[in-house]
Design a protein around this motif. Structure first.
Motif, mmCIF file in Angstrom:
data_model
loop_
_atom_site.group_PDB
_atom_site.id
_atom_site.type_symbol
_atom_site.label_atom_id
_atom_site.label_comp_id
_atom_site.label_asym_id
_atom_site.label_seq_id
_atom_site.Cartn_x
_atom_site.Cartn_y
_atom_site.Cartn_z
ATOM 1 N N ALA A 166 0.837 -1.207 0.000
ATOM 2 C CA ALA A 166 0.000 0.000 0.000
ATOM 3 C C ALA A 166 0.869 1.254 0.000
ATOM 4 N N MET A 169 2.505 1.679 -3.429
ATOM 5 C CA MET A 169 1.577 2.209 -4.424
ATOM 6 C C MET A 169 1.426 3.724 -4.285
ATOM 7 N N GLN A 189 -2.726 -3.554 -6.326
ATOM 8 C CA GLN A 189 -3.994 -3.394 -5.617
ATOM 9 C C GLN A 189 -4.642 -4.755 -5.343
ATOM 10 N N GLN A 190 -4.576 -5.647 -6.301
ATOM 11 C CA GLN A 190 -5.130 -6.989 -6.107
ATOM 12 C C GLN A 190 -4.355 -7.742 -5.030
ATOM 13 N N ASP A 192 -2.744 -6.436 -2.518
ATOM 14 C CA ASP A 192 -3.083 -5.849 -1.226
ATOM 15 C C ASP A 192 -4.467 -6.308 -0.765
#
Length: 201
Positions: A166, A169, A189-190, A192
């Motif tokens: 996170a 990103m 994102q996937q 996380d």
């Protein structure tokens, strides 16, 4: 040795006295004992179910982190957590079908270093020298992290290695070439979301 006397058989026509009925105190004690046995059995069954659920969750995490398919663990996840955490189970099962590991994210991020830090897919030698020279002296508050793209990229790489995707990103989104990293951001994102689902169960 003395021989125990044998009780005489009742004579024909004699009545047999029934055993005395248990007293209310004995009945209450027996009921209390049965209730305690039932309660202990229920607690033992609950502990066993929790232990099996915990083992299932650990097995799912190991498979996901290793990029392996879930196999029979998928059915166990549905059985143990499908009713209480359906969204988390669906996320984990979907992630296992297209695994994304931390090592994969780190390798992809390293391949994007040039475009992320400059905003261009390629840079010639002179442009690179100018960019690195411009980053030699940067004014910032004491204790604050360096705002240069190169420093941000190094911190993002460290975050990925530590599993804090996170934070990585957030840094990547602020870099000059963030638009070229849209695919990496989607996979991160996937990744996380899958880790949060594993934490949920």
């Amino acid at each position: 040795p003395a021989v125990a006397p044998v009780a005489a058989a009742p004579k024909a026509g004699a009545t047999v006295q029934p055993a005395p009925a248990p007293s209310p105190t004995q009945v209450n004690a027996l009921q209390d004992r049965l209730s305690q046995i039932n309660q202990d059995a229920a607690v033992s069954a609950g502990n066993a179910a929790r232990a099996e659920a915990l083992l299932t969750a650990f097995a799912a995490r190991r498979a996901i982190e290793g990029g392996r398919p879930l196999g029979y663990i998928s059915d166990q996840l549905q059985q143990r957590f499908g009713a209480s955490q359906p969204q988390a189970v669906a996320t984990i099962v979907a992630a296992a079908q297209a695994p994304i590991t931390r090592e994969m994210l780190g390798a992809e991020l390293n391949a994007l270093e040039a475009v992320l830090t400059t905003g261009r897919a390629e840079e010639d030698l002179w442009t690179r020298i100018q960019r690195e020279a411009s980053e030699l002296f940067v004014l910032r508050r004491e204790g604050a992290p360096s705002p240069t793209p190169s420093s941000s990229f190094r911190r993002a790489s460290i975050y990925v290695e530590a599993g804090n995707v996170a934070q990585a990103m957030a840094l990547v989104r602020e870099m000059p070439g963030a638009a070229a990293a849209s695919g990496w951001l989607a996979r991160a994102q996937q990744y996380d979301a899958t880790r949060k689902a594993l934490d949920t169960i």
